[in-house]
Motif scaffolding. Structure first.
Motif, PDB file in Angstrom:
ATOM      1  N   ALA A 403      -8.564 -43.770  20.805  1.00 49.28           N
ATOM      2  CA  ALA A 403      -8.331 -42.625  21.704  1.00 49.28           C
ATOM      3  C   ALA A 403      -8.368 -41.308  20.933  1.00 49.28           C
ATOM      4  O   ALA A 403      -9.027 -40.345  21.365  1.00 49.28           O
ATOM      5  CB  ALA A 403      -6.989 -42.798  22.419  1.00 49.28           C
ATOM      6  N   ILE A 404      -7.715 -41.248  19.789  1.00 50.75           N
ATOM      7  CA  ILE A 404      -7.660 -39.968  19.055  1.00 50.75           C
ATOM      8  C   ILE A 404      -9.047 -39.612  18.508  1.00 50.75           C
ATOM      9  O   ILE A 404      -9.417 -38.440  18.443  1.00 50.75           O
ATOM     10  CB  ILE A 404      -6.579 -39.994  17.938  1.00 50.75           C
ATOM     11  N   SER A 405      -9.845 -40.634  18.182  1.00 51.44           N
ATOM     12  CA  SER A 405     -11.176 -40.290  17.675  1.00 51.44           C
ATOM     13  C   SER A 405     -12.050 -39.745  18.817  1.00 51.44           C
ATOM     14  O   SER A 405     -12.889 -38.875  18.595  1.00 51.44           O
ATOM     15  CB  SER A 405     -11.826 -41.453  16.928  1.00 51.44           C
ATOM     16  N   ILE A 406     -11.826 -40.222  20.043  1.00 54.31           N
ATOM     17  CA  ILE A 406     -12.566 -39.646  21.194  1.00 54.31           C
ATOM     18  C   ILE A 406     -12.123 -38.188  21.390  1.00 54.31           C
ATOM     19  O   ILE A 406     -12.948 -37.281  21.514  1.00 54.31           O
ATOM     20  CB  ILE A 406     -12.309 -40.473  22.473  1.00 54.31           C
ATOM     21  N   VAL A 407     -10.827 -37.963  21.403  1.00 52.94           N
ATOM     22  CA  VAL A 407     -10.317 -36.595  21.618  1.00 52.94           C
ATOM     23  C   VAL A 407     -10.893 -35.647  20.562  1.00 52.94           C
ATOM     24  O   VAL A 407     -11.379 -34.560  20.876  1.00 52.94           O
ATOM     25  CB  VAL A 407      -8.767 -36.571  21.566  1.00 52.94           C
ATOM     26  N   ASN A 408     -10.869 -36.097  19.316  1.00 53.51           N
ATOM     27  CA  ASN A 408     -11.290 -35.210  18.227  1.00 53.51           C
ATOM     28  C   ASN A 408     -12.801 -35.059  18.111  1.00 53.51           C
ATOM     29  O   ASN A 408     -13.278 -34.202  17.363  1.00 53.51           O
ATOM     30  CB  ASN A 408     -10.707 -35.695  16.895  1.00 53.51           C
ATOM     31  N   SER A 409     -13.557 -35.849  18.880  1.00 48.84           N
ATOM     32  CA  SER A 409     -15.017 -35.687  18.822  1.00 48.84           C
ATOM     33  C   SER A 409     -15.481 -34.562  19.752  1.00 48.84           C
ATOM     34  O   SER A 409     -16.652 -34.187  19.738  1.00 48.84           O
ATOM     35  CB  SER A 409     -15.722 -36.998  19.194  1.00 48.84           C
ATOM     36  N   SER A 410     -14.584 -33.992  20.539  1.00 50.81           N
ATOM     37  CA  SER A 410     -14.965 -32.910  21.453  1.00 50.81           C
ATOM     38  C   SER A 410     -15.395 -31.672  20.668  1.00 50.81           C
ATOM     39  O   SER A 410     -14.825 -31.357  19.620  1.00 50.81           O
ATOM     40  CB  SER A 410     -13.776 -32.560  22.364  1.00 50.81           C
ATOM     41  N   GLN A 411     -16.385 -30.962  21.202  1.00 52.99           N
ATOM     42  CA  GLN A 411     -16.793 -29.691  20.574  1.00 52.99           C
ATOM     43  C   GLN A 411     -15.703 -28.633  20.746  1.00 52.99           C
ATOM     44  O   GLN A 411     -15.685 -27.632  20.041  1.00 52.99           O
ATOM     45  CB  GLN A 411     -18.107 -29.193  21.189  1.00 52.99           C
ATOM     46  N   PHE A 412     -14.815 -28.837  21.740  1.00 55.77           N
ATOM     47  CA  PHE A 412     -13.757 -27.864  22.015  1.00 55.77           C
ATOM     48  C   PHE A 412     -12.436 -28.321  21.393  1.00 55.77           C
ATOM     49  O   PHE A 412     -12.259 -29.500  21.100  1.00 55.77           O
ATOM     50  CB  PHE A 412     -13.561 -27.716  23.527  1.00 55.77           C
ATOM     51  N   GLY A 413     -11.512 -27.393  21.262  1.00 52.38           N
ATOM     52  CA  GLY A 413     -10.204 -27.762  20.699  1.00 52.38           C
ATOM     53  C   GLY A 413      -9.120 -26.839  21.227  1.00 52.38           C
ATOM     54  O   GLY A 413      -8.292 -26.347  20.473  1.00 52.38           O
ATOM     55  N   ASN A 414      -9.126 -26.617  22.555  1.00 54.25           N
ATOM     56  CA  ASN A 414      -8.127 -25.690  23.097  1.00 54.25           C
ATOM     57  C   ASN A 414      -6.762 -26.371  23.156  1.00 54.25           C
ATOM     58  O   ASN A 414      -5.922 -26.195  22.305  1.00 54.25           O
ATOM     59  CB  ASN A 414      -8.576 -25.213  24.479  1.00 54.25           C
ATOM     60  N   GLY A 415      -6.546 -27.212  24.202  1.00 54.92           N
ATOM     61  CA  GLY A 415      -5.259 -27.898  24.328  1.00 54.92           C
ATOM     62  C   GLY A 415      -5.453 -29.398  24.375  1.00 54.92           C
ATOM     63  O   GLY A 415      -6.567 -29.901  24.558  1.00 54.92           O
ATOM     64  N   SER A 416      -4.345 -30.125  24.204  1.00 56.14           N
ATOM     65  CA  SER A 416      -4.375 -31.587  24.323  1.00 56.14           C
ATOM     66  C   SER A 416      -2.961 -32.025  24.655  1.00 56.14           C
ATOM     67  O   SER A 416      -2.003 -31.261  24.485  1.00 56.14           O
ATOM     68  CB  SER A 416      -4.815 -32.230  23.012  1.00 56.14           C
ATOM     69  N   ALA A 417      -2.856 -33.265  25.142  1.00 58.24           N
ATOM     70  CA  ALA A 417      -1.520 -33.779  25.468  1.00 58.24           C
ATOM     71  C   ALA A 417      -1.486 -35.278  25.205  1.00 58.24           C
ATOM     72  O   ALA A 417      -2.522 -35.946  25.164  1.00 58.24           O
ATOM     73  CB  ALA A 417      -1.195 -33.503  26.940  1.00 58.24           C
ATOM     74  N   ILE A 418      -0.273 -35.774  25.026  1.00 55.90           N
ATOM     75  CA  ILE A 418      -0.074 -37.222  24.968  1.00 55.90           C
ATOM     76  C   ILE A 418       1.092 -37.570  25.877  1.00 55.90           C
ATOM     77  O   ILE A 418       2.078 -36.806  25.951  1.00 55.90           O
ATOM     78  CB  ILE A 418       0.157 -37.715  23.520  1.00 55.90           C
ATOM     79  N   PHE A 419       0.931 -38.653  26.599  1.00 59.50           N
ATOM     80  CA  PHE A 419       2.041 -39.181  27.400  1.00 59.50           C
ATOM     81  C   PHE A 419       2.482 -40.482  26.761  1.00 59.50           C
ATOM     82  O   PHE A 419       1.707 -41.444  26.659  1.00 59.50           O
ATOM     83  CB  PHE A 419       1.610 -39.397  28.858  1.00 59.50           C
ATOM     84  N   THR A 420       3.710 -40.511  26.293  1.00 58.05           N
ATOM     85  CA  THR A 420       4.263 -41.693  25.628  1.00 58.05           C
ATOM     86  C   THR A 420       5.784 -41.567  25.602  1.00 58.05           C
ATOM     87  O   THR A 420       6.318 -40.464  25.682  1.00 58.05           O
ATOM     88  CB  THR A 420       3.729 -41.804  24.180  1.00 58.05           C
ATOM     89  N   GLU A 421       6.457 -42.697  25.467  1.00 58.34           N
ATOM     90  CA  GLU A 421       7.912 -42.683  25.244  1.00 58.34           C
ATOM     91  C   GLU A 421       8.218 -43.017  23.792  1.00 58.34           C
ATOM     92  O   GLU A 421       9.370 -43.191  23.416  1.00 58.34           O
ATOM     93  CB  GLU A 421       8.600 -43.692  26.187  1.00 58.34           C
ATOM     94  N   ASN A 422       7.169 -43.112  22.960  1.00 61.21           N
ATOM     95  CA  ASN A 422       7.330 -43.518  21.566  1.00 61.21           C
ATOM     96  C   ASN A 422       7.252 -42.279  20.663  1.00 61.21           C
ATOM     97  O   ASN A 422       6.194 -41.668  20.504  1.00 61.21           O
ATOM     98  CB  ASN A 422       6.194 -44.515  21.232  1.00 61.21           C
ATOM     99  N   GLY A 423       8.364 -41.910  20.069  1.00 62.47           N
ATOM    100  CA  GLY A 423       8.444 -40.695  19.247  1.00 62.47           C
ATOM    101  C   GLY A 423       7.538 -40.755  18.032  1.00 62.47           C
ATOM    102  O   GLY A 423       6.964 -39.736  17.619  1.00 62.47           O
ATOM    103  N   GLN A 424       7.379 -41.920  17.472  1.00 61.82           N
ATOM    104  CA  GLN A 424       6.539 -42.049  16.275  1.00 61.82           C
ATOM    105  C   GLN A 424       5.065 -41.742  16.601  1.00 61.82           C
ATOM    106  O   GLN A 424       4.390 -41.021  15.878  1.00 61.82           O
ATOM    107  CB  GLN A 424       6.681 -43.478  15.715  1.00 61.82           C
ATOM    108  N   ILE A 425       4.595 -42.279  17.743  1.00 63.53           N
ATOM    109  CA  ILE A 425       3.206 -42.013  18.156  1.00 63.53           C
ATOM    110  C   ILE A 425       3.040 -40.526  18.504  1.00 63.53           C
ATOM    111  O   ILE A 425       2.039 -39.891  18.151  1.00 63.53           O
ATOM    112  CB  ILE A 425       2.839 -42.889  19.391  1.00 63.53           C
ATOM    113  N   ALA A 426       4.047 -39.968  19.191  1.00 67.15           N
ATOM    114  CA  ALA A 426       3.974 -38.548  19.569  1.00 67.15           C
ATOM    115  C   ALA A 426       3.895 -37.678  18.316  1.00 67.15           C
ATOM    116  O   ALA A 426       3.110 -36.716  18.254  1.00 67.15           O
ATOM    117  CB  ALA A 426       5.194 -38.166  20.405  1.00 67.15           C
ATOM    118  N   ARG A 427       4.682 -38.026  17.321  1.00 66.22           N
ATOM    119  CA  ARG A 427       4.692 -37.250  16.074  1.00 66.22           C
ATOM    120  C   ARG A 427       3.330 -37.366  15.379  1.00 66.22           C
ATOM    121  O   ARG A 427       2.782 -36.384  14.891  1.00 66.22           O
ATOM    122  CB  ARG A 427       5.810 -37.768  15.174  1.00 66.22           C
TER     123      ARG A 427
END
Ligand code: NAD
Length: 503
Positions: A403-427
């Motif tokens: 998932a993160i490699s898909i997000v980071n392959s975008s030509q744009f980099g304005n905003g992003s979000a993650i939905f999770t209850e896991n603090g380690q993944i969020a960090r």
């Protein structure tokens, strides 16, 4: 219906250029022509700049107490006139009433920051840097700022610029977006009523010819631009070529990752507001969701159920939640990209094509209902370009790493979000993701007015974000002053030795 051609605002008064060609403005909810705007001539732009320079020379030396008093007055006037401004935004831009009031509220945050600009303009001071030698800094205004803005926030985006520029002692030449010019005229009147001296806030209407003239004009010292990436790149190149400083914010294609451990009801609620609010026409909209593992089916079911219930219709009815897109050109582009993704194998889970309100007069409006498209190939325009419409693209990934490699392959980099209850993944996400603004269980992480707004990659050309501390930096130039007085204990040695004179 009678239509009004928007005047320019020069030296504290409306100004109409006789004989200029009128570009029609329409109401996106009805397709009806409601007004017009003219392209300012080069002579008029020259005049606006010349008198702005004159007014700025005095304003830049006006006390902070007087400058901030104008800002306080302006803040109150904005609050008093917010309904009038909201009406204009929904008529020309097609927004819902709640969204129009929301953009005024977010713009107000920047005015409030500007009311306390003294705190941001404090310099540094070092005593006894060498014997009898002190060093301090001062921040001075840049001069005349050209503000060039997009259609989708006729109040908020200009307000990222002009309160900051004026409070730091500059003059502003605002070039509003052609489809939505009238709010800028009201803002000009409010500044005058607030006590801003004439010439400091000028409004020149038009499109590419006016912008080109501003970019090349030696009388403009800095350009604040927000709009699409191709134009941001033009702004950056031309500003640099003429020695202006610039900040150039571009387009976006923001992604959210939804992890399997997320609270899916909560995530679906926020994803619907991020994807379909303002009909998806926000640079901080959320048009792409990357689901991880088993989140996929459960999330789609929830998002679809909520999106189906959205009330479509013109902003004139405050109960409506989803308005039209800005133009028929925009609508046709979005429809063709949906068809293209479908032809490439995507599945349309919720189809808003052909959906329109049954409100009177809306038959010729630029309507598309909420649309959800799953399994969109990454090479389809619907995924990799900025759609700017009420379309949510879903991409399925098997792991956080994918998932993160898909997000980071975008030509744009304005905003992003993650939905999770896991603090380690969020960090981990906040460290890994290549965007300038990040939300953790927040779908549209627009920073509050006292932080700075801006993205990475093709979402921000150059390096300066807008408003907050970076805005102060952009609109001021620093001087470092080194002082020594005869009799202060240091006479220095006679000689040409650089070090000895500073011992
Ligand atoms: P746009 O780039 O078409 O227009 C922006 C401004 O540039 C307008 O004032 C327009 O008159 C002028 N302009 C247009 N073409 C020009 C040209 N060839 N040469 C010189 N000037 C030109 O953008 P838009 O369609 O009005 O607004 C939507 C875009 O703005 C989207 O890409 C959106 O993401 C972006 N946007 C970005 C942010 C951000 O903060 N990054 C915020 C809001 C909107």
């Amino acid at each position: 219906m009678s239509t009004i051609t928007m005047p320019h605002w020069i030296d504290g008064a409306e100004y109409v250029e006789e004989g200029a060609e009128v570009i029609a403005i329409d109401n996106p909810a009805t397709g009806e022509v409601i007004g017009g705007v003219t392209e300012a001539s080069t002579e008029l732009v020259d005049r606006a700049i010349a008198s702005a320079r004159k007014a700025q020379a005095e304003w830049g030396r006006t006390s902070l107490a007087k400058r901030t008093r104008v800002m306080y007055n302006f803040r109150q006037l904005l609050i008093d006139h917010q309904d009038e401004l909201a009406d204009i935004i929904l008529r020309e831009g097609g927004k819902t009433r709640g969204d129009a009031l929301g953009e005024i509220a977010r713009g107000l945050e920047v005015v409030e920051f500007a009311c306390g600009i003294q705190n941001a303009l404090k310099g540094m001071h070092t005593i006894e840097a060498a014997t009898g030698v002190d060093v301090h800094t001062i921040q001075q205004p840049v001069g005349v700022v050209g503000a060039i803005v997009p259609f989708n926030f006729p109040i908020m985006v200009p307000m990222w610029m002009h309160p900051m520029a004026l409070a730091t002692g500059n003059a502003v030449i605002l070039k509003p977006a052609t489809p939505v010019p009238t709010a800028s005229l009201v803002i000009a009147r409010l500044y005058k009523e607030a006590g801003l001296p004439d010439g400091l806030f000028q409004v020149v209407c038009g499109d590419k010819p006016v912008v080109s003239h501003m970019l090349d004009h030696p009388g403009i010292d800095a350009i604040s631009f927000v709009g699409s990436t191709p134009v941001a790149k033009i702004v950056a190149e031309r500003s640099a070529a003429t020695g202006k400083r610039y900040q150039a914010l571009g387009g976006a294609n923001n992604h959210a990752i939804v992890m399997p451990d997320a609270n899916l009801d909560f995530a679906a609620q926020h994803i619907v507001s991020g994807a379909f609010g303002a009909a998806g026409q926000r640079c901080m909209a959320l048009p792409v969701v990357v689901t991880v593992g088993e989140a996929h089916d459960a999330l789609i079911e929830r998002v679809k159920a909520r999106a189906e219930g959205l009330k479509i219709g013109p902003g004139s009815d405050p109960a409506n939640e989803l308005g039209p897109v800005i133009s028929d050109t925009s609508r046709q582009r979005i429809l063709s990209w949906i068809a293209d993704a479908e032809a490439k194998g995507a599945t349309v889970v919720l189809d808003g094509r052909g959906q329109a309100p049954d409100a009177e007069g809306t038959g010729n409006g630029y309507w598309i209902g909420p649309t959800i498209v799953d399994q969109v190939p990454l090479e389809a325009s619907l995924y990799c370009q900025e759609v700017f419409g009420p379309v949510l693209v879903i991409i399925k990934a098997e792991s956080y790493e994918e998932a993160i490699s898909i997000v980071n392959s975008s030509q744009f980099g304005n905003g992003s979000a993650i939905f999770t209850e896991n603090g380690q993944i969020a960090r981990q996400f906040q460290l890994d993701v290549e965007t300038g603004m990040v939300g953790i269980n927040v779908p549209i992480p627009v920073p509050v007015g006292y932080y700075s707004f801006g993205g990475w990659k093709n979402s921000l050309i150059g390096d300066t974000k807008i408003h907050g501390q970076e805005g102060v930096h952009f609109y001021t130039r620093q001087k470092v002053i080194t002082t020594r007085w005869a009799g202060s204990g240091s006479h220095g040695k006679i000689g040409l030795d650089f070090v000895a004179s500073h011992s």
